[in-house]
Design an enzyme around this catalytic site. Structure first.
Site, PDB file in Angstrom:
ATOM      1  N   CYS A   3     -13.736  13.828  12.763  1.00 13.01           N
ATOM      2  CA  CYS A   3     -14.400  14.541  11.554  1.00 13.01           C
ATOM      3  C   CYS A   3     -14.510  15.961  11.954  1.00 13.01           C
ATOM      4  CB  CYS A   3     -15.920  13.949  11.424  1.00 13.01           C
ATOM      5  SG  CYS A   3     -15.963  12.646  10.750  1.00 13.01           S
ATOM      6  N   CYS A  15     -18.393   3.769  12.685  1.00 11.59           N
ATOM      7  CA  CYS A  15     -18.161   5.009  12.329  1.00 11.59           C
ATOM      8  C   CYS A  15     -19.009   5.232  11.028  1.00 11.59           C
ATOM      9  CB  CYS A  15     -16.619   4.962  11.652  1.00 11.59           C
ATOM     10  SG  CYS A  15     -16.160   6.171  10.894  1.00 11.59           S
ATOM     11  N   CYS A  52     -15.339  12.095  19.568  1.00 13.04           N
ATOM     12  CA  CYS A  52     -14.326  11.883  18.488  1.00 13.04           C
ATOM     13  C   CYS A  52     -13.983  12.860  17.637  1.00 13.04           C
ATOM     14  CB  CYS A  52     -14.937  11.024  17.457  1.00 13.04           C
ATOM     15  SG  CYS A  52     -14.180  10.370  16.168  1.00 13.04           S
ATOM     16  N   GLU A  84      10.047   5.831  -5.745  1.00 17.93           N
ATOM     17  CA  GLU A  84       9.151   5.351  -4.684  1.00 17.93           C
ATOM     18  C   GLU A  84      10.084   4.750  -3.649  1.00 17.93           C
ATOM     19  OE1 GLU A  84       7.285   4.824  -1.612  1.00 17.93           O
ATOM     20  OE2 GLU A  84       5.985   5.982  -3.360  1.00 17.93           O
ATOM     21  N   CYS A 125      -2.106  16.890  -0.724  1.00 16.71           N
ATOM     22  CA  CYS A 125      -3.201  16.517   0.359  1.00 16.71           C
ATOM     23  C   CYS A 125      -3.240  17.490   1.314  1.00 16.71           C
ATOM     24  CB  CYS A 125      -2.852  15.019   0.806  1.00 16.71           C
ATOM     25  SG  CYS A 125      -1.280  14.952   1.650  1.00 16.71           S
TER      26      CYS A 125
END
Length: 404
Positions: free
Chosen positions: A84, A168, A81, A288, A359
């Site tokens: 992560c 998960c 996967c 927005e 972010c």
């Protein structure tokens, strides 16, 4: 000498780099290695050749770092996967690596050489801040993809292949309980599972060809500081259950809004930051582009008479000369960053303070450099590990006029 994909190299692993990787070198060529830690000696298998560098997975650890642990998820590791990046590192080490990435991006892309005048950076040089709850069972929005056999799972790293999973480990317990992994889905379809802060849950499937939901999209309720939002289950909301409280608290701490001050909440979504600012300052304008978010925000904040929503692209809105006076700005752009036109439009209005919620540390670094060229310095910074086990984290920086 050309190194073929699939070849194994014995490498000394160097510093961490942005992207959940570490840097090594082979005969002078850069090799970006996943599943390794700084200081380790590994056998790395080449997975990709690119112009000027190689990508590789550490498939054998010859000399492990003291920070290395056994991944809690059996689906983490080379060829498995890709969700992560740091399950092989203990949690404090993950947060230390993220702090190093942020410093490197602010130095290389942000042009910052001296960090001594930046409030909070002495602590940040060691660890990004942990949020409550630990590194597992936190993610409240998870998107699965159905493989050719109809079983839901996650993409391998940089691949269209799907790895089926039994559960998960970073997903919220309410997500793990939803009926997603115990049934079959149309191959190629996306399945989003949601668990809200109020206890609402939803499962939304999207067709593989159109990406559109295959049925009606349910609403879920989210709650922050006693205020409730009702929004589409597929709408944007922070995925860590403690992220919103931490981020709004940091923004208020940095901006210190005062009565009568005018504020902009740019890329404001459903108005979470506007709701936090409104009791402390004058008019707050949320900008927005997403119609669903604007609608949800107007409903949730209808009692706050000093908050107004503008549905528009931020760059287009700020290009309007009628948008003149502002004292405080919350800037929460997408992962690609705000970009020069938006930064220039903000700086041209000479706000007292800008709280930048980022972010992506690279985009943050680029925009910090642009702000610096326009007379705004990074004067405070906090970073939060709101995405444990992954490469991602959130940074909040305060930009202030360099010569007020």
């Amino acid at each position: 000498m050309t190194v073929a994909v699939g070849a194994d190299l014995e490498l000394e692993v160097g510093a961490v780099a942005h992207g959940g990787i570490c840097v090594a070198r082979h005969e002078g060529q850069v090799v970006f290695v996943r599943h390794a830690l700084p200081g380790e000696r590994v056998v790395a298998r080449i997975t990709e050749r690119a112009k000027g560098f190689l990508r590789a997975d550490a498939v054998e650890i010859l000399l492990p770092s003291p920070d290395r642990v056994i991944p809690p998820c059996p689906f983490a590791g080379p060829g498995a996967c890709g969700g992560c990046d740091w399950q092989h590192a203990d949690w404090p080490a993950q947060r230390r690596l993220k702090a190093q990435v942020l410093r490197e991006q602010l130095t290389r892309l942000g042009g910052i050489e001296d960090f001594t005048g930046i409030d909070g950076f002495a602590d940040l040089s060691e660890l990004v801040e942990a949020l409550p709850g630990g590194p597992l069972s936190w993610r409240t929005r998870v998107q699965y993809t159905a493989g050719p056999d109809g079983r839901a799972g996650f993409h391998r790293h940089r691949s269209a292949d799907i790895v089926p999973v039994d559960r998960c480990r970073i997903a919220h317990p309410a997500i793990q309980s939803l009926p997603v992994l115990d049934r079959h889905w149309p191959p190629g379809s996306a399945v989003e599972a949601v668990a809200s802060s109020t206890g609402d849950t939803a499962v939304v499937a999207r067709a593989s060809r159109t990406g559109r939901p295959t049925g009606a999209v349910p609403q879920v309720r989210e709650s922050v500081a006693g205020r409730e939002w009702s929004l589409d289950a597929t709408g944007f909301w922070q995925v860590h259950p403690h992220a919103v409280a931490a981020f709004t608290g940091a923004v208020l701490q940095m901006l210190r809004p005062a009565a009568g001050e005018r504020a902009w909440d740019l890329y404001g979504g459903a108005g979470v930051f506007a709701a936090a600012l409104a009791p402390h300052c004058g008019p707050v304008t949320v900008v927005e582009a997403d119609a669903r978010a604007v609608s949800a925000g107007r409903r949730a904040l209808r009692d706050l008479r000093n908050v107004a929503f503008t549905r528009a692209d931020v760059a287009q809105a700020l290009a309007n000369p009628r948008w003149r006076a502002v004292d405080l700005v919350v800037l929460d752009p997408p992962r690609s960053g705000a970009g020069r036109p938006v930064v220039e439009a903000i700086a041209a209005r000479s706000p007292r303070a800008v709280a930048y919620v980022a972010c992506d540390p690279a985009a943050f670094g680029r925009d910090v450099r642009t702000f610096g060229e326009l007379g705004y310095a990074l004067t405070a910074v906090r970073a939060f590990d709101s995405f444990p086990m992954t490469q991602h984290f959130e940074t909040i920086g305060l930009l202030s006029p360099a010569n007020p």
